[in-house]
Scaffold this motif. Structure first.
Motif, mmCIF file in Angstrom:
data_model
loop_
_atom_site.group_PDB
_atom_site.id
_atom_site.type_symbol
_atom_site.label_atom_id
_atom_site.label_comp_id
_atom_site.label_asym_id
_atom_site.label_seq_id
_atom_site.Cartn_x
_atom_site.Cartn_y
_atom_site.Cartn_z
ATOM 1 N N PHE A 113 0.856 -1.299 -0.083
ATOM 2 C CA PHE A 113 -0.019 -0.085 -0.038
ATOM 3 C C PHE A 113 0.694 1.286 -0.109
ATOM 4 N N ILE A 114 1.852 1.282 1.001
ATOM 5 C CA ILE A 114 2.651 2.356 0.975
ATOM 6 C C ILE A 114 3.602 2.889 -0.583
ATOM 7 N N ARG A 115 3.911 1.423 -1.021
ATOM 8 C CA ARG A 115 4.744 1.719 -2.158
ATOM 9 C C ARG A 115 3.790 2.304 -3.267
ATOM 10 N N ALA A 116 2.583 1.681 -3.274
ATOM 11 C CA ALA A 116 1.602 2.225 -4.178
ATOM 12 C C ALA A 116 1.171 3.654 -4.068
ATOM 13 N N GLU A 117 1.284 4.207 -2.774
ATOM 14 C CA GLU A 117 0.882 5.589 -2.612
ATOM 15 C C GLU A 117 2.222 6.393 -3.184
ATOM 16 N N ARG A 118 3.178 6.074 -2.924
ATOM 17 C CA ARG A 118 4.417 6.972 -3.261
ATOM 18 C C ARG A 118 4.410 6.646 -4.930
ATOM 19 N N ASP A 119 4.186 5.594 -5.470
ATOM 20 C CA ASP A 119 4.007 5.464 -6.974
ATOM 21 C C ASP A 119 3.074 6.707 -7.591
ATOM 22 N N ARG A 120 2.136 6.985 -6.947
ATOM 23 C CA ARG A 120 1.042 7.925 -7.355
ATOM 24 C C ARG A 120 1.829 9.402 -7.689
ATOM 25 N N TYR A 121 2.947 9.522 -6.912
ATOM 26 C CA TYR A 121 3.591 10.855 -7.242
ATOM 27 C C TYR A 121 4.904 10.706 -8.367
ATOM 28 N N GLU A 122 4.832 9.713 -9.123
ATOM 29 C CA GLU A 122 5.792 9.454 -10.052
ATOM 30 C C GLU A 122 6.024 10.484 -10.906
ATOM 31 N N ARG A 123 7.368 10.908 -11.235
ATOM 32 C CA ARG A 123 7.637 12.096 -12.114
ATOM 33 C C ARG A 123 7.071 12.025 -13.347
ATOM 34 N N GLU A 124 6.585 13.244 -13.897
ATOM 35 C CA GLU A 124 6.265 13.321 -15.406
ATOM 36 C C GLU A 124 7.152 14.418 -15.823
ATOM 37 N N LYS A 125 7.450 14.272 -17.140
ATOM 38 C CA LYS A 125 8.294 15.471 -17.865
ATOM 39 C C LYS A 125 7.359 16.731 -17.703
#
Ligand code: SF4
Length: 209
Positions: free
Chosen positions: A16-28
């Motif tokens: 769950f924590i990992r998925a939460e973090r991935d929601r803020y993945e960088r986009e150019k």
């Protein structure tokens, strides 16, 4: 003590924590509001040293913060009657930098309360101490949200062992402040940041206070 067949709750929480973090993945071309209120070098180092960042994701204090957020969002959905309540509301707005290029500023509100033309964000903050609240970078964060989503204001809701309280912030950033924060090279942005920074072990700009 055997745990061979029992459900692995820790693994579930980790995912769950990992998925939460991935929601803020960088986009150019996208800058998150949280990037406007922290040292700009952290963004550079996060791309360069992703393993250091991953070491942080299972920090118990951060997990407690996530749980407080989740719990309060659910509770306030039940308790707040005079507004319609939305959680995890995302918004974005473009700004043009001095060199003519455009960047998209993106933010995600913990909660948005709406009543007629009144639109109020709620930003939840949990911390170990109530010293110096509301903290300057938290106020700046909601000032950015007020600008980003054209809000009437934002409530900073603090939950600490010594105090549970709220501050209402109506002030907002303007385009020129946002642009200057996007392009600023001032590192750290706030003097206390290096004391809590995972990159302080290698950063030549670290300051001691
Ligand atoms: S140590 Fe300080 S200056 Fe360096 S990245 Fe961290 S906060 Fe920024």
């Amino acid at each position: 003590m055997s745990s061979s067949n029992v459900v692995d709750l820790i693994s579930l929480i980790y995912s769950f924590i990992r998925a939460e973090r991935d929601r803020y993945e960088r986009e150019k071309g996208v800058i998150w509001v949280t990037d406007l209120v922290r040292c700009p070098l952290k963004r550079v180092y996060e791309d360069r040293y992703p393993d250091l960042v991953l070491q942080e994701i299972f920090k118990p204090s951060l997990i407690i913060g996530t749980l407080v957020h989740r719990g309060l969002e659910n509770l306030l959905r039940e308790l707040v009657r005079e507004y319609s309540v939305e959680t995890e509301v995302e918004g974005s707005r473009d700004v043009i930098l001095d060199d003519g290029s455009a960047v998209s500023i993106r933010g995600r509100l913990d909660m948005l309360l709406v009543r007629d033309f009144e639109r109020v964000a709620v930003e939840i903050k949990s911390s170990r101490s109530d010293k110096n609240i509301p903290q300057k970078h938290h106020v700046d964060q909601v000032r950015a949200y007020n600008w980003l989503m054209d809000l009437s204001g934002s409530i900073l809701l603090y939950v600490t062992p010594a105090r549970v309280t709220q501050f209402y912030i109506e002030d907002r950033m303007d385009d020129s402040e946002v642009v200057s924060r996007v392009t600023s090279k001032k590192a750290p942005r706030y003097s206390w940041e290096c004391s809590y920074c995972i990159f302080s072990v290698m950063c030549p700009y670290k300051i001691e206070i």
